[in-house]
Enzyme design. Structure first.
Site, short mmCIF file in Angstrom:
data_model
loop_
_atom_site.label_atom_id
_atom_site.label_comp_id
_atom_site.label_asym_id
_atom_site.label_seq_id
_atom_site.Cartn_x
_atom_site.Cartn_y
_atom_site.Cartn_z
N LEU A 18 0.82 -1.05 0.31
CA LEU A 18 0.05 0.05 -0.60
C LEU A 18 1.26 1.25 -0.40
O LEU A 18 1.96 1.14 0.62
CB LEU A 18 -1.03 -0.18 1.38
CG LEU A 18 -2.12 1.10 1.67
CD1 LEU A 18 -3.25 0.64 2.68
CD2 LEU A 18 -0.99 2.73 2.49
N ASN A 19 0.45 1.99 -0.95
CA ASN A 19 1.47 3.35 -0.31
C ASN A 19 0.23 4.54 -0.67
O ASN A 19 -0.76 4.79 0.11
CB ASN A 19 2.00 3.81 -1.55
CG ASN A 19 2.03 3.40 -3.09
OD1 ASN A 19 1.66 2.39 -3.48
ND2 ASN A 19 1.90 4.87 -3.27
N ASP A 20 -0.16 5.70 -1.11
CA ASP A 20 -1.05 6.93 -0.67
C ASP A 20 -2.42 6.32 -1.21
O ASP A 20 -2.61 6.24 -1.47
CB ASP A 20 -0.63 7.81 -2.13
CG ASP A 20 0.86 8.39 -2.48
OD1 ASP A 20 1.79 7.56 -1.93
OD2 ASP A 20 1.18 9.13 -3.14
N ARG A 137 0.66 14.32 -12.49
CA ARG A 137 -0.06 13.66 -11.29
C ARG A 137 -0.46 14.06 -10.26
O ARG A 137 -0.43 15.57 -9.97
CB ARG A 137 1.16 12.54 -11.44
CG ARG A 137 2.53 13.02 -10.47
CD ARG A 137 2.60 11.51 -10.32
NE ARG A 137 3.94 11.17 -9.40
CZ ARG A 137 5.37 11.76 -10.29
NH1 ARG A 137 5.59 11.70 -11.10
NH2 ARG A 137 6.92 11.68 -9.63
N ASP A 138 -1.11 13.24 -9.40
CA ASP A 138 -1.92 13.15 -8.62
C ASP A 138 -2.88 14.56 -8.89
O ASP A 138 -2.69 15.80 -7.79
CB ASP A 138 -1.06 13.79 -7.34
CG ASP A 138 0.23 12.80 -7.54
OD1 ASP A 138 0.06 11.82 -7.98
OD2 ASP A 138 1.57 13.13 -6.52
N GLU A 191 4.75 16.51 -5.55
CA GLU A 191 3.87 15.85 -5.89
C GLU A 191 2.57 16.09 -4.32
O GLU A 191 2.63 16.85 -3.99
CB GLU A 191 4.34 14.57 -5.11
CG GLU A 191 5.00 13.85 -6.12
CD GLU A 191 6.20 12.01 -5.71
OE1 GLU A 191 5.84 11.68 -6.53
OE2 GLU A 191 5.98 12.08 -4.39
#
Length: 462
Positions: A18-20, A137-138, A191
Site C-alpha cells: 500500500l502507498n498513497d 500527476r496526482d 507531488e
C-alpha cells in the site's frame, strides 16, 4: 518466533504493498478510503487502486480493487488522485501513467461509479500541457463555493523544477488550464498537492521532492502545508520553497489527503511510511503485506498553524482501562495487547518527561530546559536508533495511539505530531513513563479488537 507486524485497526491490504491515500470521500452512507495498491508484490512495480469503506471512520472493511492498470493510457500504473461526488455519481480522478519507448506519458483520467462498488473508466480528460514533463500527476478536485470545480496537479516543468498547476471546470468533466499556483527553485517535483478552505482561509498541502532527473529517480521528499493569505492567483505564483510547515515530524508520514465529512470537519489520512530500500525490504520480510494508512485525523487551525487530532469517533470509543503501577523507574503499564491509547494532561512545562514503549522499540523525551522533543525508535537495519528532534516551547498534554507495529503521538492538542512504524520485538506490551507530575491525569485504554476486517475473497471487488 518473529512477532507479526499486522496492524489491528489501521487500514492496510491483506497482501502486497500500500502507498498513497487517493480518493477520500463520503458517498451514500459510507466513508471511502482508496489507496495505491500493488496486488502482486511488496514493491512499487505495479500500481492499482484498492479501497476500504466505513460507516463511522472507526470500523473499516477492506473491499478489494477499484481501478486496475488495464488500458493503454494507464498500463504502467493507475497513479494517485482523488474522489468527489457529483450529481449522485462517485467520480474518481487519477493519473494514468504510460511509457512509450522509455518516455513517460501522463494523462489525468476519470472513472465513475453509481453504487460505490463498480467503476467505469471514462478515459483521459487531458494530457500534460506544453512546458511540462511526464511528471504531471496526482489530481485533487474540489467543489468551489462560487460554483464549478477546481483541480490542482503536481508537476515538473521543462526546466526540471517542480510546480503546482490549476485547472477549472464548470461540471467536473470539462477542464480548462487555469495557470500556475506555485513554483519551486529547489525541488525537481511537487507531488500530491491539495487546495481547500479551512476555517475560511485557503490552505495548500504538497510534497516537495528532490529528484535525480537524469536517472529519473526520487532522492528525498516530505509533506508540508501552509495557510495562504488568498486563493490561487496565476499572475502571482507562490514560492513553494518558503512559508510552509512540516505536517508531521515523525519518521513515517507522506502524501496526505483530506476530505470534508457531512458535519463539516476536514479529515486527513496519510501513507504511514517513508521507508526506503533496505529498511522497507526488511520490514516486509516474512509478512504478506507492507505499509498502512495513518489513523484518520481532524485537521484544524491555530492561527497560521495547521494542527491535527485523532477523529472524534476514535476519541469517543469505549475501551478497557489498564491500571499502572509505580516502580523505581516511573509509572509502568502492561497492557495485554499493543493496540491502545494513552493520554496525559496538565503536564508541567518545567519538568522533563520520558516515555518508553515496549522496552525500547520507541521512545519520547521532552527536555524542559532545552525546549526540545526527541522521538527515537530502534533501527532494524543495523545498530543504534533512528532519531527526530524538534523545538517545543512547552509541553502541556500528549496522546499516544498505538497499534501492533506503529505509534502516533499528538502533543499539546495536535500542535506537533509524530508518526512511526515500529518493529515489534518485545513479547510483553508495555509503556513506562518517567517524570510525570503526580497531579497529572493519565489513562491507558485498550482499543477494541474488531475495528478492521477483511471480507472473504469472493466478496471483494475485483
Amino acid at each position: 518466533m518473529p512477532i507479526s507486524k499486522k496492524q489491528s485497526w489501521h487500514i492496510e491490504p491483506p497482501w502486497g504493498l500500500l502507498n498513497d491515500p487517493n480518493g477520500l470521500v463520503w458517498y451514500k452512507g459510507n466513508y471511502y478510503a482508496f489507496f495505491q495498491w500493488n496486488r502482486f508484490a511488496k514493491d512499487h512495480s505495479s500500481k492499482a487502486w484498492g479501497f476500504a469503506t466505513s460507516p463511522d471512520l472507526v470500523h473499516w472493511q477492506f473491499r478489494g480493487s477499484a481501478l486496475l492498470p488495464d488500458q493503454l493510457y494507464d498500463a504502467q500504473g493507475v497513479y494517485s488522485g482523488s474522489a468527489l461526488e457529483i450529481d449522485g455519481r462517485l467520480c474518481l480522478y487519477y493519473t494514468g501513467n504510460a511509457k512509450q519507448q522509455g518516455r513517460r506519458i501522463s494523462h489525468q483520467c476519470l472513472a465513475i461509479s453509481t453504487d460505490g462498488r463498480h467503476f467505469r473508466k471514462e478515459g483521459p480528460l487531458f494530457a500534460a500541457p506544453a512546458g511540462y514533463t511526464g511528471h504531471f500527476r496526482d489530481p485533487k478536485v474540489l467543489a468551489v463555493l462560487q460554483g464549478g470545480y477546481q483541480m490542482v496537479v503536481g508537476a515538473q516543468r521543462d526546466n526540471g523544477l517542480g510546480a503546482v498547476v490549476l485547472y477549472t471546470s464548470p461540471d467536473g468533466f470539462r477542464w480548462s488550464y487555469g495557470g500556475v499556483v506555485g513554483t519551486s527553485r529547489e525541488y525537481q517535483m511537487i507531488e500530491c498537492p491539495e487546495l481547500f478552505r479551512l476555517e475560511d482561509a485557503p490552505v495548500l498541502l504538497y510534497c516537495p521532492q528532490h529528484r535525480d532527473n537524469a536517472a529519473d529517480t526520487s532522492l528525498d521528499s516530505f509533506s508540508v502545508g501552509r495557510v495562504l493569505d488568498q486563493g490561487p492567483d496565476a499572475s502571482r505564483p507562490l514560492d513553494l520553497d518558503t512559508g510552509w510547515q512540516r505536517l508531521d515530524e515523525g519518521f513515517d508520514f507522506y502524501a496526505p489527503q483530506t476530505f470534508r465529512t457531512p458535519d463539516g470537519r476536514r479529515i486527513l489520512f496519510a501513507w504511514m511510511s517513508r521507508l526506503e530500500g533496505e529498511a522497507e525490504t526488511a520490514f516486509g520480510a516474512g509478512e504478506p503485506r507492507i505499509h498502512c494508512l495513518t489513523m484518520p485525523r481532524e485537521l484544524f487551525r491555530r492561527g497560521q498553524r495547521l494542527c491535527q487530532r485523532p477523529v472524534r469517533e476514535l476519541r469517543e470509543l469505549p475501551g478497557t482501562p489498564v491500571p499502572g503501577e509505580t516502580t523505581e523507574s516511573g509509572r509502568l503499564y502492561r497492557p495485554f495487547r499493543r493496540a491502545f491509547r494513552f493520554t496525559a494532561t496538565e503536564l508541567a512545562a518545567e519538568r522533563n518527561l520520558d516515555l518508553t514503549l515496549h522496552e525500547g522499540e520507541w521512545s519520547f523525551h521532552y527536555d524542559a530546559a532545552a525546549h526540545t522533543v526527541t522521538v527515537e525508535r530502534r533501527c532494524w537495519t543495523g545498530p543504534g536508533q533512528d532519531t527526530r528532534t524538534v523545538p517545543l516551547s512547552a509541553l502541556s498534554s500528549l496522546e499516544l495511539w498505538c497499534d501492533q507495529s506503529s505509534a502516533e503521538l499528538f502533543l499539546n492538542g495536535g500542535e506537533q505530531v509524530f508518526s512511526a512504524r515500529i518493529w515489534p520485538a518485545s513479547s510483553q506490551a508495555s509503556l513506562l513513563i518517567a517524570g510525570l507530575p503526580p497531579e497529572s491525569p493519565v489513562q491507558l485504554t485498550l482499543l477494541p479488537d474488531d475495528l478492521y476486517r477483511y471480507l472473504p475473497k469472493e466478496e471483494e471487488t475485483q
